[in-house]
Design an enzyme around this catalytic site. Sequence first.
Site, PDB file in Angstrom:
ATOM      1  N   CYS A  79       0.858  -1.176   0.000  1.00 51.55           N
ATOM      2  CA  CYS A  79       0.000   0.000   0.000  1.00 51.55           C
ATOM      3  C   CYS A  79       0.898   1.231   0.000  1.00 51.55           C
ATOM      4  O   CYS A  79       1.701   1.418   0.926  1.00 51.55           O
ATOM      5  CB  CYS A  79      -0.867  -0.040   1.259  1.00 51.55           C
ATOM      6  N   CYS A 202      -1.140   3.803  -6.701  1.00 50.24           N
ATOM      7  CA  CYS A 202      -2.017   3.194  -5.698  1.00 50.24           C
ATOM      8  C   CYS A 202      -2.299   1.782  -6.183  1.00 50.24           C
ATOM      9  O   CYS A 202      -2.628   1.579  -7.359  1.00 50.24           O
ATOM     10  CB  CYS A 202      -3.319   3.994  -5.587  1.00 50.24           C
TER      11      CYS A 202
HETATM   12  N1  DGL Z   1      -4.199   0.798  -2.125  1.00 51.07           N
HETATM   13  C1  DGL Z   1      -3.692   1.852  -1.349  1.00 51.07           C
HETATM   14  C2  DGL Z   1      -2.451   2.507  -1.924  1.00 51.07           C
HETATM   15  O1  DGL Z   1      -1.690   1.871  -2.626  1.00 51.07           O
HETATM   16  C3  DGL Z   1      -4.628   2.855  -0.723  1.00 51.07           C
HETATM   17  C4  DGL Z   1      -6.052   2.958  -1.126  1.00 51.07           C
HETATM   18  C5  DGL Z   1      -6.891   3.649  -0.070  1.00 51.07           C
HETATM   19  O2  DGL Z   1      -7.234   2.988   0.873  1.00 51.07           O
HETATM   20  O3  DGL Z   1      -7.151   4.855  -0.201  1.00 51.07           O
HETATM   21  O4  DGL Z   1      -2.174   3.650  -1.648  1.00 51.07           O
END
Ligand code: DGL
Length: 307
Positions: A79, A202
């Site tokens: 993440c 993301c």
């Molecule tokens: N998937 C996550 C990232 O790579 C964050 C998504 C979220 O929860 O806003 O930043």
Amino acid sequence: MTAETTQQRPIGVFDSGIGGLSVLRALQAELPHERFVYVADSGYAPYGERGDPYVAARSHAITRHLQARHGIKALVVACNTATAAAIHEVRTQCPDLPLVGLEPAIKPAVALSRTRRIGVIGTRGTLTSSKFALLLGSLQSQADFVVQPCDGLAYAIEQSTEHAAPPLSEASKVRALCEQYLGAMGAFGTAEGCIDTLVLGCTHYVFAEEVLRALVGDGVRLVDTGEPVARQTRRLLEATGLLAAADDNAASPSHERVQLLTTGALPPLQAAAHRWLQLPVSCCSTAAVPTPGVLPMDQMPNRAPAQ
Ligand code: DGL
């Protein structure tokens, strides 16, 4: 029964939700002999617009859970938002845990771009972080970067995964947000002055690749972080002597080497696991990972995040 060796212990992986499954997919391909325990923090998602203290609290709780309940030998923070908000603290609190984080792949994008105009999409948390500012600052002389936070997009992707063919309203929400945000970035294409490389900063956005591709056209490169992170994880395991050998986990079939947990509802994780990793529903279960003072999404007065 023989005791489990350190090499046989699983690698922990987590994200705010199903987005990190795009990283898990790359990890499985790069490290076929490893076992993985993945936590989708869907009950507390999204992270992107919540602020660092919230994301850090969740990151600590999940790390502790993975260590205490699953005896992980290493952790991949799949993440970008959690890496930006919390990886330094997790490293300080768990100095003995080999740790890999994610950051938007703007370095590889510089090497790929011909027009020297690079788009970066990600959450507000990631793209306004000091970690990202440092990274961007180190490369700013080499290309023009068009940076676009996409509030609400990860959440919309998370919502649209429950179904093999998402209902029109959910699919079109993802499409509308992609249109809105890419539309604000200027022209895409391979001609001079256009953005020819788009960094998906993301992990959720990988699952909107078809929509993004349709909007930017065939000539534009979409760059994500799954494969480089998987290679980095291999290097780290090799360097620390923790890499599983071919016969370490050979007794269990490959789908039994993956355990997927969610802090939210089970069906969306099961659907995402089946759709994107071809994993059976038996790999998925729920886990309670509370943090004092932080309510799960379904207990909050207003469930949808501000757009
Ligand atoms: N998937 C996550 C990232 O790579 C964050 C998504 C979220 O929860 O806003 O930043």
